[in-house]
Design a protein around this motif. Structure first.
Motif, PDB file in Angstrom:
ATOM      1  N   SER A   1      -1.135   6.103   3.707  1.00  0.00           N
ATOM      2  CA  SER A   1      -1.407   6.490   5.088  1.00  0.00           C
ATOM      3  C   SER A   1      -2.107   5.352   5.834  1.00  0.00           C
ATOM      4  CB  SER A   1      -2.273   7.743   5.123  1.00  0.00           C
ATOM      5  OG  SER A   1      -3.413   7.545   4.323  1.00  0.00           O
ATOM      6  N   TYR A   2      -2.934   4.602   5.110  1.00  0.00           N
ATOM      7  CA  TYR A   2      -3.600   3.436   5.706  1.00  0.00           C
ATOM      8  C   TYR A   2      -2.548   2.427   6.173  1.00  0.00           C
ATOM      9  CZ  TYR A   2      -5.658  -1.258   5.415  1.00  0.00           C
ATOM     10  OH  TYR A   2      -6.008  -2.556   5.644  1.00  0.00           O
ATOM     11  N   ALA A   3      -1.558   2.176   5.319  1.00  0.00           N
ATOM     12  CA  ALA A   3      -0.518   1.205   5.671  1.00  0.00           C
ATOM     13  C   ALA A   3       0.262   1.682   6.893  1.00  0.00           C
ATOM     14  CB  ALA A   3       0.427   1.002   4.489  1.00  0.00           C
ATOM     15  N   ILE A   4       0.601   2.971   6.918  1.00  0.00           N
ATOM     16  CA  ILE A   4       1.392   3.481   8.042  1.00  0.00           C
ATOM     17  C   ILE A   4       0.590   3.404   9.334  1.00  0.00           C
ATOM     18  CG2 ILE A   4       2.453   5.575   8.987  1.00  0.00           C
ATOM     19  CD1 ILE A   4       3.297   6.280   6.145  1.00  0.00           C
ATOM     20  N   ALA A   5      -0.728   3.611   9.237  1.00  0.00           N
ATOM     21  CA  ALA A   5      -1.547   3.591  10.442  1.00  0.00           C
ATOM     22  C   ALA A   5      -1.809   2.181  10.944  1.00  0.00           C
ATOM     23  CB  ALA A   5      -2.872   4.304  10.173  1.00  0.00           C
ATOM     24  N   LYS A   6      -1.939   1.227  10.036  1.00  0.00           N
ATOM     25  CA  LYS A   6      -2.449  -0.081  10.446  1.00  0.00           C
ATOM     26  C   LYS A   6      -1.446  -1.231  10.385  1.00  0.00           C
ATOM     27  CE  LYS A   6      -6.757   0.975  11.364  1.00  0.00           C
ATOM     28  NZ  LYS A   6      -7.233   0.944  12.736  1.00  0.00           N
ATOM     29  N   TYR A   7      -0.313  -1.060   9.730  1.00  0.00           N
ATOM     30  CA  TYR A   7       0.636  -2.171   9.605  1.00  0.00           C
ATOM     31  C   TYR A   7       1.975  -1.784  10.200  1.00  0.00           C
ATOM     32  CZ  TYR A   7      -2.602  -4.089   6.165  1.00  0.00           C
ATOM     33  OH  TYR A   7      -3.700  -4.581   5.538  1.00  0.00           O
ATOM     34  N   ARG A   8       2.628  -2.732  10.842  1.00  0.00           N
ATOM     35  CA  ARG A   8       3.991  -2.495  11.335  1.00  0.00           C
ATOM     36  C   ARG A   8       4.976  -3.154  10.380  1.00  0.00           C
ATOM     37  NH1 ARG A   8       1.587   0.563  13.173  1.00  0.00           N
ATOM     38  NH2 ARG A   8       0.964   1.096  15.279  1.00  0.00           N
TER      39      ARG A   8
ATOM     40  N   LEU B   1      -2.349   8.375  -4.149  1.00  0.00           N
ATOM     41  CA  LEU B   1      -1.158   7.750  -3.564  1.00  0.00           C
ATOM     42  C   LEU B   1      -1.176   7.826  -2.044  1.00  0.00           C
ATOM     43  CD1 LEU B   1       1.668   8.930  -5.991  1.00  0.00           C
ATOM     44  CD2 LEU B   1       0.509   6.736  -5.918  1.00  0.00           C
ATOM     45  N   ALA B   2      -1.721   8.918  -1.507  1.00  0.00           N
ATOM     46  CA  ALA B   2      -1.625   9.116  -0.056  1.00  0.00           C
ATOM     47  C   ALA B   2      -2.628   8.254   0.713  1.00  0.00           C
ATOM     48  CB  ALA B   2      -1.841  10.590   0.283  1.00  0.00           C
TER      49      ALA B   2
ATOM     50  N   PHE C   1       0.820  -1.211   0.000  1.00  0.00           N
ATOM     51  CA  PHE C   1       0.000   0.000   0.000  1.00  0.00           C
ATOM     52  C   PHE C   1       0.854   1.262   0.000  1.00  0.00           C
ATOM     53  CE2 PHE C   1      -2.986  -3.108   1.688  1.00  0.00           C
ATOM     54  CZ  PHE C   1      -4.168  -2.758   1.075  1.00  0.00           C
ATOM     55  N   VAL C   2       2.015   1.168   0.661  1.00  0.00           N
ATOM     56  CA  VAL C   2       2.813   2.373   0.849  1.00  0.00           C
ATOM     57  C   VAL C   2       3.769   2.609  -0.327  1.00  0.00           C
ATOM     58  CG1 VAL C   2       4.904   1.643   2.092  1.00  0.00           C
ATOM     59  CG2 VAL C   2       3.667   3.688   2.817  1.00  0.00           C
TER      60      VAL C   2
ATOM     61  N   THR D   1       4.099  16.647  -5.242  1.00  0.00           N
ATOM     62  CA  THR D   1       5.083  16.352  -4.186  1.00  0.00           C
ATOM     63  C   THR D   1       4.829  17.194  -2.932  1.00  0.00           C
ATOM     64  OG1 THR D   1       6.686  18.006  -4.925  1.00  0.00           O
ATOM     65  CG2 THR D   1       6.888  15.794  -5.855  1.00  0.00           C
ATOM     66  N   ILE D   2       4.033  18.265  -3.035  1.00  0.00           N
ATOM     67  CA  ILE D   2       3.678  19.034  -1.836  1.00  0.00           C
ATOM     68  C   ILE D   2       2.487  18.369  -1.154  1.00  0.00           C
ATOM     69  CG2 ILE D   2       3.301  21.334  -0.900  1.00  0.00           C
ATOM     70  CD1 ILE D   2       3.837  22.461  -3.702  1.00  0.00           C
ATOM     71  N   GLY D   3       1.511  17.934  -1.971  1.00  0.00           N
ATOM     72  CA  GLY D   3       0.284  17.374  -1.427  1.00  0.00           C
ATOM     73  C   GLY D   3       0.474  16.013  -0.785  1.00  0.00           C
ATOM     74  N   ILE D   4       1.348  15.177  -1.356  1.00  0.00           N
ATOM     75  CA  ILE D   4       1.479  13.795  -0.870  1.00  0.00           C
ATOM     76  C   ILE D   4       1.909  13.720   0.597  1.00  0.00           C
ATOM     77  CG2 ILE D   4       2.729  11.608  -1.135  1.00  0.00           C
ATOM     78  CD1 ILE D   4       2.686  12.128  -4.163  1.00  0.00           C
ATOM     79  N   PRO D   5       3.050  14.311   0.980  1.00  0.00           N
ATOM     80  CA  PRO D   5       3.458  14.157   2.390  1.00  0.00           C
ATOM     81  C   PRO D   5       2.436  14.753   3.352  1.00  0.00           C
ATOM     82  CG  PRO D   5       4.944  15.654   1.232  1.00  0.00           C
ATOM     83  CD  PRO D   5       4.052  15.055   0.210  1.00  0.00           C
ATOM     84  N   PHE D   6       1.883  15.916   3.006  1.00  0.00           N
ATOM     85  CA  PHE D   6       0.855  16.527   3.854  1.00  0.00           C
ATOM     86  C   PHE D   6      -0.311  15.553   4.043  1.00  0.00           C
ATOM     87  CE2 PHE D   6      -3.147  18.728   4.329  1.00  0.00           C
ATOM     88  CZ  PHE D   6      -2.895  19.572   5.389  1.00  0.00           C
ATOM     89  N   SER D   7      -0.792  15.000   2.935  1.00  0.00           N
ATOM     90  CA  SER D   7      -1.957  14.121   2.985  1.00  0.00           C
ATOM     91  C   SER D   7      -1.670  12.850   3.778  1.00  0.00           C
ATOM     92  CB  SER D   7      -2.397  13.746   1.575  1.00  0.00           C
ATOM     93  OG  SER D   7      -2.662  14.904   0.827  1.00  0.00           O
TER      94      SER D   7
END
Lengths: 302, 281
Positions: free
Chosen positions: B97-104, B92-93, A17-18, B152-158
């Motif tokens: 962001s789902y992966a970062i929140a839910k997977y280690r 893309l975000a 996903f990432v 590239t500005i929107g992605i990290p923010f999102s």
């Protein structure tokens, strides 16, 4: 194949996903950063940009820069610009946040409307202020004259000191809402009972402010100042549109000077070197920001 | 700081004060609006007039007519560029962001750090290498160059905003989807994304606004006046007709219109984005 499948089965499924976002950022941000570092060690100009030999000249560009009076001026300007903006927008933002945290009928809607300066394209903001700072048509001179503060029109944008003042004032106008809304959020997180018990103990508003509000707001204040620094230190459009670094380079910031070197003088390598100096300073301050946010991240995850 | 409602006279006083504060702070915008309806002669009149004595709509009309003052095309360009950048950023975000929140997953911390750092970068660092890259791949002087750069500005923010929305969704909800026969992707699309929708809206708005306000990328990567965004158009016009304030102020107002519309209808999302998000562009 089986091994690959097993690798992605549990937590590593997250990688699927990432990855698209990560690859995108590596191509359009990661690669340019590295490439910018290489550029600064070469002598790329308009002549050998696309084709031709790019000579490796080591720290040559940086040596040129640190002997360049305009570069030194841009560096000190950037620091002066950033610190002035930070301090003033923080104080005004704090005062407004305290005011709008009182509960009156218009508090929320008016506070909302005040976000407009922050959302507007900087090019437009620069245009509006450039108009107001004009010597003859500018409304500012007219107002100051009527208040008896000046006796003749000031040529704000064509004199070095007043031009710097003008760009700082404009940037503060953009920064106030940002400071106000973040401080506002911080203020609402302070438990009401603290103020009530302090009042019982006979504390006045000043005492409540210095003994309760300020200490409890410490982490909010820290992150606002660090974020504000990062955001102000790299401001580009605003100054480029208002003054383009002039008059006589007096308002050049590292960002505008870097742009001028690269895209007006076609000295791409010199421009990259200035950008790298800007980046290094941002990253040093950024470490503070990362410390604060990563601490927050860990707290969120527990 | 007082939890109970104010007394009536105090309430009135504060309301009046707040309107004065708003008027003073937003005066520059009002002034631009008033100026845009004045004739060129009236703008230069001393003392200045505080409302247009002769209503002049020519500065707006000229923007849709052919000629140097036509900004309609640039407005359209900005719209295409901002929408494109917004779509890339959101598409893309959301999964990231789902992966970062839910997977280690392996390297999660590094990825998170990467997004945080990329939010602090100045455009100056990316401009020259992107310029060279876009020239190589022949996207230079097209909408795509600005779209790719603005995203590239929107992605990290999102990613950083949305991750909090996903993290707040209880695990039980996701597990229920699995029991109902969803696979990971199905659960993500049918259960998690709809629940995180307010967050997605925040990201879409901000990604759009970042791109809408961009000058550096649009001006550097697109030199054809016919394809440039409106910010670059305004900058260009300022260089050519620096004192035509009636047109300039009308351009400024037209450029703010989408921002104002978004603001009126989506204020709560904007406040949410500002308080959760970190740095602006």
């Amino acid at each position: 194949m089986k091994k690959v499948k097993r690798f992605f089965r549990h937590d590593n499924a997250g990688l699927l996903f990432v990855l698209p976002a990560v690859i995108y950022m590596l191509v359009f941000v990661g690669y340019p950063i590295l490439s910018n570092i290489f550029l600064s060690f070469q002598n790329v100009t308009v002549n050998n940009l696309v084709r031709g030999e790019k000579k490796f000249i080591g720290l040559g560009n940086y040596k040129v820069l640190f002997k360049d009076a305009v570069f030194i001026k841009s560096l000190t300007n950037t620091v002066f610009f950033t610190v002035s903006c930070l301090v003033i927008q923080f104080i005004i933002g704090f005062a407004l946040a305290l005011f709008f945290n009182k509960k009156f009928t218009f508090s929320k809607p008016v506070r909302g409307i005040l976000m407009i300066p922050w959302m507007m394209p900087m090019t437009v903001t620069a245009l509006i202020f450039k108009f107001m700072f004009q010597s003859k048509v500018g409304i500012l001179n007219y107002i100051l004259m009527n208040l008896g503060l000046i006796s003749e029109n000031i040529d704000w944008l064509t004199k070095p000191h007043t031009a710097m003042f003008a760009v700082i004032a404009t940037n503060i106008w953009i920064g106030i809402p940002f400071n106000m809304i973040l401080i506002s959020t911080g203020l609402t997180s302070i438990p009401e009972e603290l103020y009530e018990s302090a009042a019982i103990d006979g504390a006045g508003s000043f005492k409540k402010f210095t003994k309760i509000t300020l200490p409890l707001m410490r982490s909010t204040i820290e992150s606002i100042l660090v974020l504000g620094f990062i955001y102000t230190f790299k401001v580009y459009d605003l100054v480029y549109v208002m003054t383009s670094g002039g008059p006589v380079n007096s308002t050049h910031l590292l960002s505008t000077y870097s742009y001028k070197l690269s895209f007006d003088n076609f000295e791409y390598s010199l421009g990259s070197s200035v950008a790298n100096v800007l980046l290094v300073i941002l990253l040093l301050v950024g470490i503070l920001y990362l410390k604060i946010t990563m601490k927050g991240e860990e707290k969120n995850e527990q | 700081m007082n939890s109970e409602k104010m007394k009536i006279p105090q309430n009135i006083l504060f309301n009046i004060l707040s309107i004065i504060v708003a008027f003073l702070l937003l005066f520059p915008v009002f002034w631009m609006l008033i100026t845009s309806f004045k004739t060129e002669v009236e703008i230069f009149r001393i003392p200045p007039t505080f409302y247009p004595h002769v209503l002049n709509l020519k500065s707006y009309a000229a923007q849709v007519e052919t000629g140097d003052f036509n900004m309609f095309k640039s407005f359209g360009n900005s719209f295409v560029i901002s929408t494109g950048a917004m779509l890339i950023a959101v598409l893309l975000a959301v999964p990231a962001s789902y992966a970062i929140a839910k997977y280690r997953f392996a390297g999660r911390k590094a990825v998170l750090l990467g997004f945080l750092v990329s939010q602090m970068l100045p455009v100056s660092v990316l401009l020259t290498p992107m310029f060279i890259m876009f020239k190589h791949f022949h996207v230079y002087n097209t909408w795509f160059s600005a779209i790719l750069a603005d995203a590239t500005i929107g992605i990290p923010f999102s990613v950083l905003i949305l991750k909090n929305y996903f993290a707040a969704i209880p695990k039980a909800l996701e597990e229920a989807a699995y029991i109902d026969g969803c696979n990971r992707f199905g659960a993500f699309m049918r259960v998690l994304v709809p629940v995180a929708k307010p967050g997605v809206v925040v990201c879409a708005i901000f990604s759009f606004l970042y791109a809408w306000g961009d000058l550096a990328y649009g001006m550097t990567f697109i030199i054809n006046q016919q394809k440039r965004p409106i910010t670059a158009g305004i900058f260009n016009f300022m260089g050519q007709y620096g004192t035509k304030w009636s047109y300039l102020s009308a351009f400024a107002i037209v450029t703010i219109i989408p921002v104002a519309i978004i603001f009126i209808f989506m204020q709560k999302y904007i406040i949410a984005g500002m308080t959760n998000g970190a740095v602006k562009g």
